[in-house]
Structure formats: C-alpha cells, structure tokens
Design an enzyme around this catalytic site. Structure first.
Site, short mmCIF file in Angstrom:
data_model
loop_
_atom_site.label_atom_id
_atom_site.label_comp_id
_atom_site.label_asym_id
_atom_site.label_seq_id
_atom_site.Cartn_x
_atom_site.Cartn_y
_atom_site.Cartn_z
N GLY A 74 -10.85 -9.29 -0.28
CA GLY A 74 -9.98 -8.14 -0.03
C GLY A 74 -8.54 -8.55 -0.01
N LYS A 81 -8.24 -14.44 6.80
CA LYS A 81 -7.10 -13.67 6.32
C LYS A 81 -5.88 -14.57 6.23
CE LYS A 81 -5.37 -9.21 6.83
NZ LYS A 81 -5.63 -7.95 7.46
N PHE A 115 -0.71 -7.30 3.92
CA PHE A 115 -0.44 -8.39 4.85
C PHE A 115 -1.05 -9.70 4.44
CE2 PHE A 115 0.73 -4.72 7.07
CZ PHE A 115 1.84 -5.13 7.78
N GLY A 116 -1.75 -9.69 3.32
CA GLY A 116 -2.30 -10.96 2.88
C GLY A 116 -3.63 -10.77 2.21
N GLY A 176 -4.42 -6.81 1.06
CA GLY A 176 -3.63 -5.68 1.50
C GLY A 176 -2.20 -6.14 1.59
N ASP A 210 -2.05 1.30 12.13
CA ASP A 210 -2.39 1.32 10.71
C ASP A 210 -3.87 1.66 10.52
OD1 ASP A 210 -2.17 -0.94 7.86
OD2 ASP A 210 -1.82 1.20 8.03
N VAL A 250 -7.78 -11.73 1.92
CA VAL A 250 -8.92 -12.07 2.76
C VAL A 250 -9.96 -12.81 1.92
CG1 VAL A 250 -10.62 -11.20 4.38
CG2 VAL A 250 -8.47 -9.97 4.07
#
Ligand SMILES: *[C@@H]1O[C@H](CO)[C@@H](O)[C@H](O)[C@H]1NC(C)=O
Length: 923
Positions: free
Chosen positions: A602, A623, A606-607, A604, A721, A609
């Site tokens: 994954g 993550k 923010f980084g 997003g 979020d 995964v």
C-alpha cells in the site's frame, strides 16, 4: 502546587507483621485490617498515591478483591515496597480484578515489574476475570518493589499483593541468582470440584488449581478412559515445599493406558522448571504393576525414563517428584503419560508445577549511589518513588540513558526545598550529563564532580552556596551551561570558563569576580574601574542573563498552567528520543522481515507500506514514512510515544518503530483482508463483496475505535484522516482503524489545535477547513462519509458516478435522502438483501454526521448506538423473513434535516485522489 506533588508519590515501606509467620497480604485500596474466610490477615495498603475504588464481586472469599487501587495513566511508575529477609525464598502474588471500577469499560493494559525486571503485562479482557501473577524469588536485599507502569489502555490498578515466605529448598535452582521463577501452571489433578487448594491446606498458600476448571486451552484433549480417583489415607509428603497432602490425595488415572493433556503455558516459550508429583493411591494386587513413561513431542530423551511410583517412592502413599530444572518449553504444551507394555495398570498423575525462568534485570548501575542519595532525604516524597531509578521507567526527577543497563543522565531537582550540602555522592554518577539543583536551600561549597566528565549542563543558581568556583569546572570537556547566580560564592571565576564556549551566569554573587581583574572588594565600584574588554564580557553576560530570565519566565508560566512541575525539557538527544514503551526495531530486523522491502502492499501520502514477517512468524505491515512527512525527529518521537499508548481491539496494533539509516519506520500488525475501500469499490468488489450486516459490523467496529480515541484516551485523540482506505479488515473481516499519522492529542475546548489543515478530500470537514479549528466533530463528519460509502458502495469523490454537477457523495446522497428516495443510493450489489429500515437508520445518522456545522453533528457514541440498533433490526429480520415492506414514507417523515449549503463541500474540492492534502493555514 507543591502539596499536590507531595501527595503523588509516597510508597509505604511495609513491615511484615502478619499472623502467619512469613505471610503478608495487602488489600489494595482497603480501609481496615480483616481476617478472611480462610484465616489470612489482610492489611490495607495506605498508599497516598493513586486512588482507592470499590467494585462488586460475586462469590465467596472475595473480600480482598472488592477494593483496588488505581493510578494515573501517565509516564510514571507506582510502586509498593515490601520488606523481606535476605537469602530467603518467597512467593509474591499480585492479583487484578477490573470490575469496571472506572465505569469506563476500557479494559486496562499495563506492565508490572519486580524491581527493574519486567514481570508481566497485565491485559484485562473481561471485567469479572481475576488475573493473577506469581513469582518465586530469592531475596538478595532487605526490600523488594512491585511497580505498575506503562498503561497503554485504561488506568493501571491492583487488587491484592501477597508475599509468602518459603522455608525449604524445593525451588532452589542453579540459576536463582540470575533468574526468577514465574509461575505458569500449578495443577491439582483429580480435584473433587473447581476449588483451588491453598492455605491452610498448603502451608505456603500456593494456589493449586483444580483440573476441572474450564478455560481456554486449559487441559484439553483429555484421553478417553481418564478417570479421577481419591483417597483419605494420609500421604507422606516429606518436607518443605512438596505439594500438600490434599493435593496428593487426588489423581487422574488412564484406564486405557494413556493420560494426555494440552494446555497453554503463560509466559512461554522459554526455559522453564517443570515437576510432576506422583503418589500411589490405588491398591495394586500382588501381580500388578504401574509403569509408564512421559511423552513430550520433540523430546526423545525424556521418553526413555520409566516411572514406577511405588518403587521410586518406596511404598504407597508416598511422594515421588521427578522433574526438570531447566527445560525448553513451548507456549502450547502437549504432554502424555503412556503405560509400558509390561505394566498392568495405566499411568497416574497427582499434580504438576511449571515455572518459567525470568531473567533478572539488575537495573541501573547507578541504583546504589542514587538510593544512598535519596536515603538522605527520608521526609521528601520524591525520594520515595521506589523500584529501580531507571526501569521500567525512570523516577519523575531523573532521566536515564536508553541502554540495557541504563545510566542516570539527568538529575532534575529544581525547587525541591533541598537543605544541606550538595551530596558529594553525585560524583559517582559518571554518566551524568545534566544537573539541575537550582532554587533550593543548598549551602556549603560545590563538591568535586571531576569524575562526571560528561557533564554538560549545571544549574546551581538561587541557593546559598559558598566558597570558590572549583577549578575542576574548567576541566570538564563537555561543559556548555553553568548557572551559579544568586549564591554566596566568592573568589575568582576561572578564566578557562570565560574563554570557552560555556554559557555562564554568576551574577548576584557579590564576592565573585572574573579572574585576573582589579582587586576591588565592593561591587559598587566594580563597574567604574572595569576595563573595556571586561565591559564587553559583562555586556555579553547581561544579555545571557536576560535571555535566561526570559526563558525561565516562560518555563514558569508553563509550570503554573499545569499545576505541577513537569520534568524539564533538556537539550540532550536522549531526551528527545521516543518513549521507552515503544518497541525499537533495528533497520536490519526490518530489512530481514520484509526481505529488503520486497512486497509493497500500500501507499499513501505518508509513505509506503510493505509486508513483512518477523522471526517468530508474526506478520507485520511496515510503514516507511516518506521523508517529508516528518520534518523532524521530534515529530516522529511524538508520534511514536502517542502510538504506543493507544490500544484498542478495533485499532490496528502498533508494534514498534525504527529510526535508522535516515528512515522513519512504523511497524503495525498485518491485516489480512486489506482496506474497506477495496471491498466497497474497485477490483475486489466482485469476488469479495460484503453484505449489509457485515458492513454494519464494520461500521460498528470503526465507531468503537473512534469512540475510544475520543473518549477513552486522556487527553482525547482526533484521528483527522478517517476514510475507507484507513479502515482495515483482519482475517475474520473484523474492522480496525489505522493510520494515526495525522492524529494529534486534542487540547481542551477553548483552544483547539490549529496548525495545518490536514485530511483527505471528500472526507474533510468543511467547517474545519474554513475555521481551522479541529474538534472530534471533524472525525464525525468523515465517519458520516464512510457510512454513505457503506450504503452506496460509491467513492467519496467521483467524476462520473454522481452526474455532471456533483462530484461529492455527501451532496449526491443528501439530495436523494431529502427526497425520500433511499433505494437509488443503496449499493446495487445489496439490493433485496437487507432491511430498508436499518438502511434508513444509518442514512439518517450519516446525514447528521455530515452537517456543515460541528455543533449539529452527533457525538460518535450516538452514532455507534444507532449502528447497533440497525444491527439488531437486521439480525431480527434475518431470523424472520427479510421484509422489504417497511414504509419508507413513515421513516422519512421522521427525518428532519437542516437545509444545507449545497456548495459547501465543493468549495474545498480541488483534487480527488486518495492522498491526504496538507494545506498550510493562513495566519
Ligand atoms: C537453561 O539451559 C539453556 C540451554 O542449555 C541455557 O542457555 C540457560 O542459561 C539455562 N538456564 C536458564 C535459566 O535459562
């Protein structure tokens, strides 16, 4: 302010004065001494820290459990200190019965330790289940401390604490100076009922658990033909800590030639101490024999030895106790006894004990020095905190290094009313970097601290110190800050201190002057004769002084606001490190677990995964934060210490962190079924579509998690979020909320956090966007959007799905719901398979959640209740026949939705990918 602080820590030193010699039983939170039903005397704990609470408890002999003491869920430890006799063995038992004492239904999770050694993590999973931990130890000092700390949910609490002295050598081991024995199983086989055997049958008050008790994976897989036998004939149990007669008078026998059991061993895998206890309590005929062997899968050697009780014990009704003093055992233990071919009787077993070796942590090497120091202040509460100075968490006025054997790094005893001289023992704390003793009544001269070569910061200002500034100060290689103003110091300030890059303040010492300058003795004329260069120095010093004064002033304001003096912020790197409660992974471990970041699962804003698997087989999600998401070490450590304190069954568990090689990495439990988003729309919907009841359950799980963040955490936490890609599904399709990357501790209502508007387009609360005032209601808005997604299977923002003039699910759904047309928003894959009434309930609530103004939105608890009602409606109609006929007009007539600004959502929609947007606020 001081009085409050005074009350917080005073661990009482207990003296053993029980009526049974060697016994001491503390009724935590109790108010008076009493004798219980079995004749044990209980003493109230009289601790002045923490609070007492009462709970109601059902059955007999439970009085000690009706009271408990609980402590703040903060970063401190709370200790009971008990006197013991050195070189004696003891059993210490702590028990915990939650009983919902805080009316909060948040099951606490916290750690207990014996001295510096982590003893156990107490995880309460049920309000009415008593958790008991027992440890056998050899006393090596005159007292022990049992401490509670590291609450990750709820508040730490304790119901009873018991100490039982042994007088024999049953528990002697070769390892006892390096390990404690943590009790995992102590079982009375063939017990006549569910009751445990303890005092007075057991003179040491061990608790022999009945084998009839039913609990998870406890003595299961019992072989056919197993039967219980018992006798009233006295049994010779020899001496010291052998099992009591009552335990040996019952047994199980394997009539078919086999005894078999499986059980979970608390604390294992690891090395353990395991003994079986046998006594022949059946009549064997002249030609009969009972011979059997232990079978432990994976231990071929053990299988060789044959047990023949009568022979081994030299007669009937006598004890034979073979055992292993050091054996590697798994968590799930399967063992069996099988009769030998030439034996006429099947195996027999009376009792068993299994203990795990728990390696003693000897704690900080500075412990002896610092306890010598605290013993000089017997009246001061800060000196009574108990336990190890650094482990598992440091005393409130100390900071320690992060080593396995932590050194004391900072002493923070500002404004503690300290009298007398500066203790010279401090010079033995060679790891010391910061010394804060300012604002006390210290007198005498400054001791020689030349051995503390790491000292960087020394604050001795505002005392009554006399004598000269000692010369060792110039020899401290790392000295950066020396504050000695407002004392009675005299003589010269060594030139070395003025030359170097040391921030020094020695104002207000009327007889102290810089070295090598004029001989004047009164400060009135000092200024008039100063040379130009010295004037410059004075100017610099004055500037420093004002700078410090200002800084101090700010500090003071902070102190006053909190009502308590917080440990000082320091400039050290250690003090900025993440909280000690978070597990630290090395970069190498992370690389190993992820196979060098092979499987990406994954990503997003923010980084990224990655999937990983730890050595013990545990699957993890790793993550790796993109470099710009955490500007600094400080933000990262805030995040980590926040994460490590949040724990709820509907939050994705945070396992630890890594900050090495320039990477900031967070490690979470792996969630097998991906995100809710993937199941609602996108490629997976076909094969893994989820029905309405499942969607309701997912909503319920997520709402519980949010409710916990909002009301179960102090201070409350705003997620910021929430979205369907942040709701993850585990193996059993239970939902957990993830990604606290945006969470910040919520502050009180008057001053809401306003730094950066953060969130994801489509879920972002319009009021928050406009006002930048973050409240829990912003999460409620986002959750409302998720509810709409669950009903419709539509994305929050879409270019195609909602028609030409609308890209936003809220507007789209509102228009239809306002018109009483719910059918047109229900996900087509759900049609016909649900009760419209439950959909209406959710739709109505969702509409309230997405009201433009936070004050019009319900609290999450109300939303949760509505979801639960919808679930029971759905379950009710599942058992009847799914009736679609519920009048939607009647439902609709109860709808009372405010008219909304139709454009409000679109005003902030600028893009519609799934990445969070981060908008700097206009200040
Ligand atoms: C038990 O045996 C293992 C392996 O032989 C050894 O490493 C360990 O130190 C022993 N003792 C304890 C208390 O674990």
């Amino acid at each position: 302010m001081f009085a409050f602080f005074f009350l917080l820590f005073t661990a009482l030193i207990y003296h053993v004065f029980a009526q049974v010699p060697g016994f001491f039983s503390i009724d935590c939170g109790g108010t008076e001494k009493f004798l219980d039903e079995i004749g044990l005397e209980w003493t109230p704990d009289k601790l002045v820290c923490g609070n007492a609470a009462n709970i109601s408890v059902g059955s007999e002999n439970t009085k000690p459990y009706t009271t408990l003491r609980y402590f703040p869920a903060d970063s401190r430890k709370y200790c009971y200190t008990l006197s013991v006799e050195a070189r004696k063995r003891y059993l210490v038992r702590a028990s915990f019965l939650y009983g919902n004492f805080d009316r909060n239904d948040v099951y606490p999770k916290f750690d207990i330790s014996l001295g510096a050694t982590h003893w156990s993590t107490i995880v309460i999973s049920d309000a009415d289940t008593l958790e008991v931990r027992e440890l056998i130890f050899l006393a090596t000092s005159p007292s022990i401390s049992v401490c509670l700390s590291n609450a990750s949910t709820g508040q730490p609490f304790i119901s009873t604490l018991e100490l039982r002295q042994f007088n024999g050598s049953m528990y002697y081991t070769d390892f006892e100076t390096a390990s404690y024995l943590s009790v995992s199983a102590r079982i009375n086989f063939g017990a006549v009922n569910n009751d445990s055997v303890r005092y007075p049958d057991d003179p040491f008050d061990r608790i022999w658990e009945s084998d009839s008790i039913r609990k998870a994976n406890f003595l299961v897989d019992v072989a056919a033909g197993t039967s219980k036998i018992s006798t009233t004939t006295p049994i010779n149990v020899n001496r010291d800590e052998r099992p009591p007669e009552k335990v040996m008078q019952t047994a199980v026998v394997g009539r078919n030639g086999l005894l078999n059991y499986r059980l979970n061993l608390d604390g294992f895998p690891g090395f353990g101490w395991a003994f079986s206890y046998f006594s022949e309590i059946e009549d064997l005929g002249a030609n009969e024999s009972r011979k059997f062997r232990l079978k432990l899968p994976g231990y071929p050697d053990i299988t060789k030895a044959t047990v023949n009780i009568q022979e081994n014990a030299q007669g009937r009704y006598r004890l034979y106790e073979p055992g292993f003093t050091n054996l590697s055992l798994p968590f799930v233990l399967t063992f069996s006894f099988g009769k030998t071919a030439d034996s006429s009787r099947g195996p027999l077993l009376n009792a068993m004990e299994i203990n795990k070796y728990l390696q003693i942590n000897f704690g900080s090497p500075d412990a002896a020095v610092i306890s010598g120091l605290t013993s000089q202040y017997p009246q001061a509460d800060w000196a009574q905190e108990g336990g190890d100075p650094c482990l598992p968490v440091p005393w409130s006025w100390l900071q320690c290094s992060m080593d396995a054997q932590p050194r004391i790094f900072a002493i923070l005893l500002s404004r503690k009313n300290l009298p007398g001289n500066i203790p010279s023992k401090i010079s033995k704390l060679t790891g010391l970097v910061e010394l804060w003793l300012d604002g006390n009544s210290l007198s005498g001269s400054i001791p020689d601290l030349s051995d503390c070569t790491n000292l960087r910061i020394i604050h001795l200002e505002n005392n009554r110190l006399t004598g000269a500034l000692p010369s060792f100060l110039t020899g401290l290689p790392n000295l950066a800050e020396l504050y000695v103003q407002n004392n009675l110091l005299s003589g010269r300030v060594p030139r070395g201190l003025l030359d170097k890059k040391v921030v020094i303040n020695y104002a207000g010492n009327i007889n102290l002057r810089p070295e090598g300058k004029g001989p004047n003795h009164t400060n009135i004329i000092v200024i008039s004769i100063l040379g130009g260069s010295l004037l410059l120095i004075i100017v610099i010093i004055t500037c420093c002084f004002f700078f410090v004064r200002r800084k101090k002033h700010q500090d003071n304001e902070k102190d006053d606001a909190s009502g308590l003096q917080p440990p000082r912020k320091t400039t050290s790197s250690q003090s900025e490190g993440p909280a000690e409660t978070a597990h630290f992974f090395t970069y190498e471990e992370i690389e190993d677990a992820t196979g060098k970041f092979q499987k990406r699962i994954g990503s997003g804003g923010f980084g990224t995964v990655y999937y990983g698997r730890l050595n013990d087989g545990k699957e993890i999600a790793v993550k790796v934060l993109s470099s710009n998401s955490y500007q600094g070490k400080k933000e990262f450590s805030n995040e980590v210490s926040l994460l490590s304190r949040i724990h709820h069954r509907n939050l994705v568990a945070f396992l630890g962190y890594c900050q090495e090689e320039g990477k900031s990495i967070l490690v979470y439990e792996y969630m097998h079924n991906g995100t809710l988003k993937e199941h609602l729309y996108g490629p997976l919907t076909q094969e893994r579509a989820i029905d309405w009841i499942k969607r309701l359950e997912i909503a319920e799980d997520a709402a519980k998690a949010i409710e916990y963040l909002h009301t179960g955490c102090i201070p409350s936490i705003i997620h910021r979020d929430l979205k369907s890609s942040n709701i993850l599904l585990d193996k059993h399709m239970r939902a957990k909320v993830s990604d606290f990357g945006l969470s910040k501790l919520a502050v009180d209502a008057s001053s809401h956090v306003s730094s950066m508007v953060r969130g994801t387009v489509g879920y972002l609360d319009p009021e928050y966007y406009i006002s930048q005032q973050l409240t829990e209601k912003s999460d409620v808005y986002s959750f409302g959007v998720i509810l709409l997604e669950l009903i419709s299977g539509q994305e929050a923002i879409s270019n195609e799905s909602f028609g030409v003039h609308c890209r936003n699910i809220v507007q789209w759904a509102r228009f239809r719901i306002d018109n009483g047309d719910i059918q047109s928003i229900i996900d087509t894959s759900l049609q016909g398979n649900l009760n419209v009434q439950s959909v209406w309930k959710i739709a109505e609530k969702a509409m309230q959640c997405v009201q433009p103004h936070g004050r019009d939105r319900p609290p999450i608890s109300e939303v949760l209740k509505e979801i639960q009602d919808a679930i029971s409606i759905e379950r009710g109609s599942e058992s009847e026949d799914s009736s679609e006929g519920v009048s939607r007009d009647s439902r609709h007539s109860s709808l009372n939705l405010a008219t909304n600004d139709p454009g409000v959502s679109d005003t902030f929609v600028s893009s519609f990918d799934d990445d969070p947007i981060v908008l700097p606020t206009a200040r």
